[in-house]
Design an enzyme around this catalytic site. Sequence first.
Site: not given
Ligand code: 5MM
Length: 341
Positions: A46, A137, A178, A220
């Site tokens: 990771r 976030k 978000e 977001k």
């Molecule tokens: C990077 O993915 C995040 C989710 O993490 P977990 O589900 O493991 O907590 C997610 O929150 C992300 O920051 C946003 O939704 C944007 O990701 P996408 O892939 O939708 O652009």
Amino acid sequence: MNLDDLNKVAKAMVAPGKGILAADESTGTIGKRFDAIKTENTEDNRRDYRELMFRTTEAMKNNISGVILYDETIWQKAKDGTPLVDIIKKAGALPGIKVDEGIKPLPNSPGEVITIGLDKLADRLPKYYEQGARFAKWRAVIDVGPGIPSYDCIHANAHALARYAALCQAAQIVPIVEPEVLMDGNHDMDACQKVTTWILKETFQELFYAKVALEGIVLKPNMIVPGKGSKTRATVEEVAQRTVDVLKNCVPGAVPGIAFLSGGQTDEEATANLDAMNKIGGLPWALTFSYGRALQAAPQKAWGGKSENVAAAQRAFMHRAKMNGLAALGQWKADLEKKAA
Ligand code: 5MM
């Protein structure tokens, strides 16, 4: 709270031609991504994977304003002992932190979830600030299906987002708010539009009640798209126009910027849709990206867990960051994709 400083950070997060790298996958989610590239989900892997992105200097300097980190990563050191946050800062980007603790079933609401993590948040935030985080976030997850979402789900999630945002601002951290309406499901674009409007209206109402300063947040949201299982498809122009219409109806002009999630769109769809919105222009807020999958799918595939592929992965990451940077300016063209290395 120093609102001028929060506003400066929020503006920097959505600076022209720049957007946010969402690298905040929890250990379980990054495990799924690693499964796809047959890579073991170890702490070292990771770290190595995330380090390669943070060391892609050109992308980080030109197109990435900030990186959302997972708790493990914000305390992690690179192979040579340099804290990963220092690598991000040196590249000119802001470290950020995912502070929600995931989702749990919403009681009495089958099929719906509530985001958790508020209880000790006031104690955790100053530690993250000290470690370099300047934004945070929290993601609310709204599923669309027969009879859902319910008012309880919309209200509870909006309320939690507002409480989180107020706590962040009190700790001098810009909250990324978000509310994600999932693409999973058979629903059409109208349903996505209706539910997104609902959650955004409720969220801004709750932000108002919680006395959150809108000048010091970044929103977001998802774009307005049909569900993945829907028989209907939408053109780039339809997605862009509908999304802009919803945002104009729901998001006050005091918000400095909106950084979209990609939500399961393909890399190129996410770029094209953002670009088309910026081509519409004349909007009160900056529109940019805060992509996870749409920035990382290509570098993950190129890397495949092998150190000899680091340079190829960095080229893939640089390309997607550059394409999305152009889309944030409304200057992307489809043929630029073909010229990719
Ligand atoms: C990077 O993915 C995040 C989710 O993490 P977990 O589900 O493991 O907590 C997610 O929150 C992300 O920051 C946003 O939704 C944007 O990701 P996408 O892939 O939708 O652009």
